[in-house]
Design an enzyme around this catalytic site. Structure first.
Site, PDB file in Angstrom:
ATOM      1  N   ASP A  38       0.737  -1.141   0.207  1.00  0.00           N
ATOM      2  CA  ASP A  38      -0.002  -0.065  -0.325  1.00  0.00           C
ATOM      3  C   ASP A  38       0.910   1.318   0.059  1.00  0.00           C
ATOM      4  OD1 ASP A  38       0.783  -0.499   2.622  1.00  0.00           O
ATOM      5  OD2 ASP A  38      -1.126  -0.066   3.582  1.00  0.00           O
ATOM      6  N   HIS A 240      20.287   4.538 -21.445  1.00  0.00           N
ATOM      7  CA  HIS A 240      19.074   4.806 -20.240  1.00  0.00           C
ATOM      8  C   HIS A 240      19.638   3.910 -18.903  1.00  0.00           C
ATOM      9  CE1 HIS A 240      15.772   6.708 -23.097  1.00  0.00           C
ATOM     10  NE2 HIS A 240      16.828   7.496 -22.994  1.00  0.00           N
ATOM     11  N   HIS A 351      15.371  17.316 -28.146  1.00  0.00           N
ATOM     12  CA  HIS A 351      13.969  17.235 -27.994  1.00  0.00           C
ATOM     13  C   HIS A 351      13.366  18.443 -27.303  1.00  0.00           C
ATOM     14  CE1 HIS A 351      14.501  16.337 -23.812  1.00  0.00           C
ATOM     15  NE2 HIS A 351      15.805  15.594 -24.363  1.00  0.00           N
ATOM     16  N   GLU A 381      22.028  17.491 -27.433  1.00  0.00           N
ATOM     17  CA  GLU A 381      22.520  16.652 -26.719  1.00  0.00           C
ATOM     18  C   GLU A 381      23.446  15.395 -27.668  1.00  0.00           C
ATOM     19  OE1 GLU A 381      19.921  13.811 -24.564  1.00  0.00           O
ATOM     20  OE2 GLU A 381      18.543  15.112 -25.369  1.00  0.00           O
ATOM     21  N   ARG A 403      28.456  12.111 -23.827  1.00  0.00           N
ATOM     22  CA  ARG A 403      27.377  13.023 -24.014  1.00  0.00           C
ATOM     23  C   ARG A 403      27.627  14.382 -23.395  1.00  0.00           C
ATOM     24  NH1 ARG A 403      23.513   9.719 -23.392  1.00  0.00           N
ATOM     25  NH2 ARG A 403      22.581  10.279 -21.583  1.00  0.00           N
ATOM     26  N   GLU A 405      24.794  17.807 -22.752  1.00  0.00           N
ATOM     27  CA  GLU A 405      23.589  18.109 -23.141  1.00  0.00           C
ATOM     28  C   GLU A 405      23.181  19.567 -22.613  1.00  0.00           C
ATOM     29  OE1 GLU A 405      20.468  15.671 -21.560  1.00  0.00           O
ATOM     30  OE2 GLU A 405      19.025  16.521 -22.988  1.00  0.00           O
TER      31      GLU A 405
END
Ligand code: GLY
Ligand code: MN
Ligand code: MN
Length: 434
Positions: A38, A240, A351, A381, A403, A405
């Site tokens: 829960d 990712h 993006h 990026e 990378r 960005e």
């Protein structure tokens, strides 16, 4: 710093201006999600719902009806419940929805089914997100109408995707939105700076994630805008990667892709730096190519330029770099045309950025990449990723992922780099870390 009630009202008005008479917009809020047993995940409102309402509770619906040119804004919300509020916190209730969120009328959520015939009355155009989840929830109300057609009851026959109107609005940021994005960018930048400073003393990727999280929260950003990526060594080649559980090895690079979410607006920064603060010769060569590509791409950003022109600028620099470093053989144009460069650069260069990290808004209009306009915000990026398993690559380059960005606002005469204060020059990074 927050969006005023009047701006939410203006957005609803602007949306309804685009719709024909006898339209009804329906949109549900986000629902709470169970993490285990829960225990719930932290609640995050649906971005479209937030954009139109500023209402931050789960289990709500908005309905906006336009009839005879009059607009009526209804909210369905959780009931006031003193007993539940002791356990789970404040609820606005229908009265609060009217008083604080400017609804023309508001009901308890349990009234949805009962109120639908009235809302559907005379409606020809239903405007909603065309997702399975929303369509499934709306279908019973339509069925309820359809069963009564012999009594003269009607139902909306023309259905329209809400996003085609709303996401065009979200694409162009207002001044208050830009202020929030600026703040998200600033907090994100400071967190990356802190991660660079702390890194030489740290042992594990998750300790860098902790530095980011601490900086986000203490600056008022209660959450990252997406799961932070902290990939050292070859993990940087997993685009990712979010496990963030490996040891930081001296001599490796570490790639951090992380952004703060401030008042629901996202920052999105990637920096790549040496674990111990000093680039090796091979790391330097590769890094400099990505940095040059990133700057060439950013240089392209101005109103009127195609929204993919900057992607091509980055690809040209990266591909030339691949040739120079012996990663690819062939002519520059040939390697670009055949997409051979995708072996080491497999994602797009940017993006839209806003309420969602991969924000809404079409990239193509009538089959053409759309021109950039002031108020758009895009990431830039580029990266290069050479897997440790790549037998074709020169050995010194294997296991390197880089990378860089930044978040760029398109302005009237060019652009503004919202994340410019986050260091990316080799000399600046080395100085900061030592
Ligand atoms: N952090 C996700 C992206 O950069 O697109
Ligand atoms: Mn990112
Ligand atoms: Mn991004």
């Amino acid at each position: 710093m927050q969006i005023q009630t009047s701006e939410f009202r203006d957005r609803r008005w602007q949306l309804m201006q685009q719709l024909p008479d006898n339209s009804l917009v329906l949109l549900p809020a986000a629902q709470e999600l169970i993490r285990n047993n829960d225990a719930e995940y932290p609640f995050r409102q649906n971005s479209d719902f937030w954009y139109l309402t500023g209402f931050n509770e789960p289990d709500a619906w908005l309905a906006i009806k336009k009839q005879q040119q009059a607009v009526q804004y209804s909210l369905f919300v959780r009931s006031k419940d003193p007993q539940m509020e002791i356990w789970t916190g404040y609820r606005a209730g229908p009265q609060g929805a009217i008083e604080q969120f400017a609804a023309d009328q508001a009901f308890e959520l349990s009234q949805l089914q009962a109120q639908m015939p009235g809302l559907f009355s005379g409606v020809e155009h239903l405007v909603l997100p065309m997702t399975a989840e929303v369509l499934n929830r709306v279908q019973p109300w339509i069925t309820q109408q359809q069963k009564q057609v012999r009594r003269g009851v009607s139902w909306p026959m023309q259905w329209h995707e809400l996003g085609q109107f709303l996401h065009e609005m979200r694409l162009i940021k207002s001044e208050p939105e830009i202020a929030l994005l600026r703040k998200a960018a600033e907090i994100s930048s400071q967190a990356h700076i802190q991660a660079m400073r702390a890194c030489p003393q740290l042992e594990w990727e998750y300790q860098l994630e902790a530095e980011l999280q601490y900086q986000f929260m203490r600056s008022g950003a209660r959450s990252p805008a997406y799961n932070s990526i902290v990939g050292s060594g070859n993990n940087a080649c997993v685009l990712h990667y979010i496990e963030n559980n490996q040891a930081l090895k001296p001599g490796d690079l570490v790639l951090i892709d992380a952004g703060a979410e401030y008042q629901n607006y996202a920052g999105d920064i990637t920096r790549t730096f040496p674990v111990r603060g000093k680039f090796s010769a091979a790391q330097r060569d590769l890094y400099q190519i990505v940095l040059t590509a990133q700057k060439a791409a950013i240089d392209q950003l101005q109103p009127g330029k195609g929204c993919k022109d900057f992607d091509q600028a980055a690809v040209r620099v990266l591909t030339q770099g691949m040739i120079d470093l012996g990663l690819l053989k062939g002519s520059l144009d040939g390697l670009i045309e055949s997409l051979a460069y995708k072996r080491y650069y497999m994602h797009g260069t940017g993006h839209w950025l806003g309420l969602d990290v991969h924000d809404m808004g079409a990239y193509k209009v009538k089959g053409e990449w759309r021109p950039l306009q002031p108020g758009m915000v895009t990431t830039v990026e580029p990266g290069l990723y050479i897997s440790a398993q790549d037998q074709q690559a020169p050995e010194a380059l294997r296991g390197l992922g880089i990378r860089i960005e930044d978040d760029i606002l398109i302005t009237e005469h060019g652009h503004e780099n919202l994340t410019a204060c986050c260091p990316k020059e080799i000399a600046d990074i080395e100085q900061l870390m030592n």
